[in-house]
Scaffold this active site. Sequence first.
Site, mmCIF file in Angstrom:
data_model
loop_
_atom_site.group_PDB
_atom_site.id
_atom_site.type_symbol
_atom_site.label_atom_id
_atom_site.label_comp_id
_atom_site.label_asym_id
_atom_site.label_seq_id
_atom_site.Cartn_x
_atom_site.Cartn_y
_atom_site.Cartn_z
ATOM 1 N N TYR A 686 -27.745 5.953 -10.793
ATOM 2 C CA TYR A 686 -27.065 7.131 -10.253
ATOM 3 C C TYR A 686 -27.428 7.408 -8.798
ATOM 4 O O TYR A 686 -26.655 7.976 -8.053
ATOM 5 C CB TYR A 686 -27.510 8.367 -11.048
ATOM 6 C CG TYR A 686 -26.817 8.627 -12.356
ATOM 7 C CD1 TYR A 686 -25.438 8.552 -12.490
ATOM 8 C CD2 TYR A 686 -27.556 9.026 -13.477
ATOM 9 C CE1 TYR A 686 -24.813 8.837 -13.691
ATOM 10 C CE2 TYR A 686 -26.935 9.320 -14.688
ATOM 11 C CZ TYR A 686 -25.561 9.227 -14.786
ATOM 12 O OH TYR A 686 -24.945 9.519 -15.964
ATOM 13 N N THR A 717 -20.781 1.121 -13.487
ATOM 14 C CA THR A 717 -21.543 2.262 -12.965
ATOM 15 C C THR A 717 -22.357 2.866 -14.101
ATOM 16 O O THR A 717 -22.057 2.641 -15.274
ATOM 17 C CB THR A 717 -20.617 3.385 -12.462
ATOM 18 O OG1 THR A 717 -19.882 3.917 -13.586
ATOM 19 C CG2 THR A 717 -19.651 2.893 -11.407
ATOM 20 N N ASP A 718 -23.361 3.667 -13.739
ATOM 21 C CA ASP A 718 -23.906 4.578 -14.740
ATOM 22 C C ASP A 718 -22.804 5.612 -14.962
ATOM 23 O O ASP A 718 -21.821 5.668 -14.217
ATOM 24 C CB ASP A 718 -25.217 5.207 -14.263
ATOM 25 C CG ASP A 718 -25.983 5.844 -15.423
ATOM 26 O OD1 ASP A 718 -25.381 6.030 -16.507
ATOM 27 O OD2 ASP A 718 -27.172 6.159 -15.261
ATOM 28 N N TRP A 719 -22.967 6.437 -15.977
ATOM 29 C CA TRP A 719 -21.851 7.261 -16.442
ATOM 30 C C TRP A 719 -21.443 8.331 -15.413
ATOM 31 O O TRP A 719 -22.121 9.291 -15.230
ATOM 32 C CB TRP A 719 -22.237 7.863 -17.785
ATOM 33 C CG TRP A 719 -21.742 7.024 -18.955
ATOM 34 C CD1 TRP A 719 -21.175 7.499 -20.086
ATOM 35 C CD2 TRP A 719 -21.738 5.600 -19.108
ATOM 36 N NE1 TRP A 719 -20.805 6.461 -20.914
ATOM 37 C CE2 TRP A 719 -21.135 5.281 -20.346
ATOM 38 C CE3 TRP A 719 -22.142 4.534 -18.305
ATOM 39 C CZ2 TRP A 719 -20.956 3.981 -20.806
ATOM 40 C CZ3 TRP A 719 -21.973 3.233 -18.761
ATOM 41 C CH2 TRP A 719 -21.383 2.978 -19.998
ATOM 42 N N TRP A 720 -20.359 8.114 -14.751
ATOM 43 C CA TRP A 720 -19.798 8.941 -13.689
ATOM 44 C C TRP A 720 -20.380 8.559 -12.340
ATOM 45 O O TRP A 720 -21.477 8.041 -12.253
ATOM 46 C CB TRP A 720 -20.034 10.436 -13.968
ATOM 47 C CG TRP A 720 -19.511 10.800 -15.313
ATOM 48 C CD1 TRP A 720 -18.207 10.894 -15.676
ATOM 49 C CD2 TRP A 720 -20.271 11.027 -16.518
ATOM 50 N NE1 TRP A 720 -18.107 11.174 -17.011
ATOM 51 C CE2 TRP A 720 -19.341 11.267 -17.556
ATOM 52 C CE3 TRP A 720 -21.630 11.048 -16.782
ATOM 53 C CZ2 TRP A 720 -19.735 11.528 -18.859
ATOM 54 C CZ3 TRP A 720 -22.035 11.302 -18.086
ATOM 55 C CH2 TRP A 720 -21.098 11.550 -19.111
#
Length: 793
Positions: A686, A717-720
């Site tokens: 992130y 990606t990491d989440w978002w």
Amino acid sequence: MTDKKLIVENELAQHLNIRDVKGEKIINTKMSQLCCQLAEEGIVLLENNGVLPLQKEDNIALFGRSQFDYFYVGYGSGGEVNPPYKINLVDGLKAENVMLNELLLDKYQKFIENHPIQDSLWGQWPRHLDEFELEDGLLKTVSQQSNVAVVVIGRAAGEDRENELEPGSYYLTETERSNLDRITNFFENIIIIINSGNIIDLSWLNNYKDKISALLLAWQGGMESGRALANILVGNANPSGKLPDTIAQKYDYYPSSNNFGQPEITEYVEDIYVGYRYFETFHPEQVLYPFGYGLSYSQFTVNSNASIQDDSILIKVQVENVGKVAGKEVVQVYYNPPQGKLGKSLRNLIRFDKTVELKPKESEELEFRINISEMASYDDSGATGNPYCYVLEPGQYDILVGTSLLDLKLVCTYDLKKIRVTEKLSQKAPAEYEFNRMFPKRVGNDLEVAFQKVPVRIENLKEKIIQNLPPKITIPNKDNLYLSTSKTIEELILSLTPTELDSLTRGEGKMDSPLGPKGNAGILGGTTDSLREKGIPPITTTDGPAGIRLNYYTALLPCGTALASSWNTALVEEMGKVFGAEMKALKTQVILAPGMNIHRNPLGGRNFEYFSEDPYLSGKMGAHYVLGVQSNKVAACPKHFVCNNQETNRNKNDSRVSERALREIYLKGFEICIKEAKPYSIMTSYNKINGVWAHYHYDLVTDILRNEWKYDGCVMTDWWMQLAQDPNFEHLTNNAYRLRAQVDILMPGGLSFTVKENDNSLIESLEKDDGITIEEVRRSAANILRFIEKIYA
Ligand code: BGC
């Protein structure tokens, strides 16, 4: 596992702490055995005056509510697994027929009934649990009935939230302290068990000196925690765990202690001197228990010899069990390079291995081969005259062998007369802003901490990107058809419209997608009808690392730090194999694991998910986890690439770190894992690294990961992810900016938070002359399709 133990498992079922989740029970006995063995092998025995293993006639007074309310794992995405059972310490000991003080058990049970653990919101989880104050009257009675006190100190941390330098987190609470004061007044045999995913302060041991008979660091051992601990306590299993981190005498001694947890910018001032690299180089006297340390109920002798053949060193190590009980020993090989123009850590782990279980008088020979180029350092400043190269500076390279940093013996010295460049690279992901970093300055015979400016970027990133834009996709003559389509992969890619390409390069949009099993983390690949019609199947992702996070019963594994403490890569791989089979049975194709970030600081909230402060140990553990999982043709997804070393403001924080520390420490574990195990996918972090969010980081993802390391898998990606404009290209924002870096998929795909489902940045950029090129988008499509092919071919 013997039949007797299997029956015990059924008996334990009466105490099972099954959550009310509807689903199948997928656990097989093999998985339970592996979890138990790994939890056992991850337990580190730090002190023992002979009280352990317990004797049949010992009567145990169990203190601390974690004996019941055991912390099996930490919190957040990496811990939310639904195991079919969890064995706490009381159940584990009862199954071994250990005599427990009933009066005390009853007190704890009543206290727990009256002080139940409250449900907590995300990020608000309790770091410790309330304890009651022990009274002298009770202790007097209990100490007349029981001859051994076992005190459990429980801690947990989790995602999105650090440990704190506070009582109940890094420090003991007032109640824990006063209870220990009292227990040490009444008992002569006291065994302390630390049940925590992180290292906590142990300086209080000094207050009790010889009053503590044994100390075990049990970490968080997953669903088999209690059985594993009981096996160690009664001697069914002999401890063989070794510390994957340094335990310093106090927090302030950790080299990152002044530069951790800042909300905006975190300067990695300690540079490559992370964990034992710092302590061994500058302050060995500040260490309470060193990296690699751990006792056994047996004793081993270690005799090594080495021979140098051209550029490689062959080390043979004979390990003999000279004690009275069977056990395993871990052999560790370190090198000490010469100080030159570049400062060096005096100790660097370069190989390790664990013996098989050796009976008394049995021995085993372990063999290690090292190529001298593995001892090179990265010159990120040009100090040696070879900027952006791995170099071996002239001088003596000592090879040391032992069973921890405490008992190393010199086995040979490689003498290098002239500087040697082992790899020529170029500047990548350097610091964009100046700050001071640590280096060792020679003062007399000692090395003292000094500081120098970190080298900053000199090359022009924009030009590099433009010069390396991908060529037009060509259709090869081969006629390998993609999965069950009638097209080659290239034809399939060419048939995708910009809208379809946009969909393919994002997840389906949300977590717990109806396209996957209940509780999944999101879907990628065939995310829309039109992609599925073209033959691209949907792929399910699930967390990791401590098990498969679904609304089904699945195994809860020992936490990452516990796995690393086993130093048993073969066993981790075996577990990975069964784990991968479990994924298949539950119809998930990607496990968002292993967690590969470095334990830069003991307060890191997700340290429990990660392996170690050392990149070599982390890399090897990660590689074997991945090899095991992927032997089932399901994907692992090592995360978080890179420098997700703190939870404070994790989506915005900028990790500022030298290129050398990046390459030698923070990237190194990923590099080992990627080169040795070829994970099908990788997740970015992130945070920002030197000013750029990981999910936009061209230097890290395209240039280092893919160009240098030849990684051809899929990066998500990491989440978002955060909204951003590429500072070098006016018409690249969000998804276009991301794809230029070859971060192929935005997960879970939009819908909420930052970059939304209706974000049109990719299509808009494609329409501009100086926007992202269609070939870059197709390049990511190819990365994704090849990844899916590995699972389905
Ligand atoms: C975590 C990841 C996790 C993902 C999906 C993120 O918040 O950082 O490690 O895999 O959520 O649950």
